[in-house]
Scaffold this motif. Structure first.
Motif, mmCIF file in Angstrom:
data_model
loop_
_atom_site.group_PDB
_atom_site.id
_atom_site.type_symbol
_atom_site.label_atom_id
_atom_site.label_comp_id
_atom_site.label_asym_id
_atom_site.label_seq_id
_atom_site.Cartn_x
_atom_site.Cartn_y
_atom_site.Cartn_z
ATOM 1 N N CYS A 92 -26.222 -17.425 -2.050
ATOM 2 C CA CYS A 92 -26.086 -18.197 -3.283
ATOM 3 C C CYS A 92 -26.630 -17.377 -4.452
ATOM 4 N N ALA A 93 -25.798 -17.101 -5.426
ATOM 5 C CA ALA A 93 -26.194 -16.369 -6.635
ATOM 6 C C ALA A 93 -26.872 -15.036 -6.304
ATOM 7 N N GLY A 94 -26.389 -14.367 -5.279
ATOM 8 C CA GLY A 94 -26.941 -13.064 -4.909
ATOM 9 C C GLY A 94 -28.198 -13.122 -4.066
ATOM 10 N N LEU A 95 -28.672 -14.309 -3.751
ATOM 11 C CA LEU A 95 -29.866 -14.482 -2.926
ATOM 12 C C LEU A 95 -29.480 -15.124 -1.600
ATOM 13 N N TRP A 96 -30.399 -15.096 -0.664
ATOM 14 C CA TRP A 96 -30.223 -15.810 0.596
ATOM 15 C C TRP A 96 -31.141 -17.020 0.566
ATOM 16 N N LEU A 97 -30.586 -18.202 0.821
ATOM 17 C CA LEU A 97 -31.365 -19.439 0.843
ATOM 18 C C LEU A 97 -31.594 -19.855 2.295
ATOM 19 N N ALA A 173 -27.046 -22.890 -9.880
ATOM 20 C CA ALA A 173 -27.729 -22.634 -11.155
ATOM 21 C C ALA A 173 -29.220 -22.399 -10.931
ATOM 22 N N ALA A 174 -29.820 -23.153 -10.033
ATOM 23 C CA ALA A 174 -31.243 -22.967 -9.734
ATOM 24 C C ALA A 174 -31.481 -21.597 -9.098
ATOM 25 N N ALA A 175 -30.612 -21.203 -8.148
ATOM 26 C CA ALA A 175 -30.751 -19.892 -7.511
ATOM 27 C C ALA A 175 -30.520 -18.772 -8.521
ATOM 28 N N ARG A 176 -29.580 -18.962 -9.425
ATOM 29 C CA ARG A 176 -29.305 -17.949 -10.450
ATOM 30 C C ARG A 176 -30.537 -17.734 -11.326
ATOM 31 N N TRP A 177 -31.250 -18.811 -11.663
ATOM 32 C CA TRP A 177 -32.461 -18.689 -12.478
ATOM 33 C C TRP A 177 -33.494 -17.829 -11.747
ATOM 34 N N ILE A 178 -33.665 -18.056 -10.434
ATOM 35 C CA ILE A 178 -34.610 -17.252 -9.655
ATOM 36 C C ILE A 178 -34.192 -15.786 -9.674
#
Length: 198
Positions: A92-97, A173-178
């Motif tokens: 998600c947004a370049g991160l792994w959740l 959107a939350a992951a993108r902020w991180i």
């Protein structure tokens, strides 16, 4: 089922460290595990039978056997979807959740885990330093779903929340902020290192 926090599930359960030092499984949680339940008779003063449970952890490589025995050990059978830990991370947004436990109420559990740890790798975090941030959902007074984000973890294993009241309408959107906070921190670190270089 007792509730465990996402931090306990990822960081506080520790592998048994009983393998021999030369074993390739030393420092891991790789064991052959089996359970035995035996009925025992209490003394007449105590009354009634009880079940003595023994867990056997065996390593066929180094030959170590660990036995844990007790009266009335509580056994639970659940799955990774319920506790989160062991579940597959999502990109998600370049991160792994990495998922945490479900909320615990059927109507809310349909939204998925209450909290996710965000990392840069699909490998589950093994230390708090591996976690870039957290993404969590909550319900507003009007029952709308909103998402909050936190960057890094506090000393208690929780993430600092967004430092303003602007929570997010989506998990992405939350992951993108991180991801943006992390990119800014990395850029600032590179700039500081460049200034200090001869």
């Amino acid at each position: 089922m007792p509730s465990y926090s996402i931090g306990e599930l990822y960081f506080d359960f520790a592998p048994l460290d009983d393998h021999r030092p030369t074993c390739s499984r030393a420092g891991t949680a790789l064991w052959e595990v089996a359970r035995l339940g035996r009925s025992r008779l209490r003394s007449q003063e105590s009354g009634g039978d009880y079940t003595e449970t023994t867990l056997r952890m065996l390593c066929r490589e180094c030959g170590v056997v660990r036995l844990e025995r007790g009266e009335g050990l509580i056994h639970e059978l659940t799955n990774v979807a319920q506790i989160g830990y062991g579940g597959k991370p999502s990109r998600c947004a370049g991160l792994w959740l990495h998922p945490g436990p479900l909320f615990g109420y059927r109507e809310l559990d349909e939204l998925g885990p209450e909290t996710f740890y965000a990392t840069g790798s699909a490998t589950a975090p093994t230390a708090r330093e591996d976690v870039i941030g957290t993404v969590s959902w909550y319900k507003t007074e009007r029952r709308a779903t909103r998402w909050s984000a936190g960057y890094r973890l506090t000393e208690y294993g929780n993430a600092a929340r967004v430092p303003n009241p602007n929570h997010f309408s989506s998990k992405t959107a939350a992951a993108r902020w991180i991801a943006e906070q992390h990119a800014a921190e990395l850029a600032a670190g590179k700039a500081a290192a460049a200034q200090g270089a001869p």
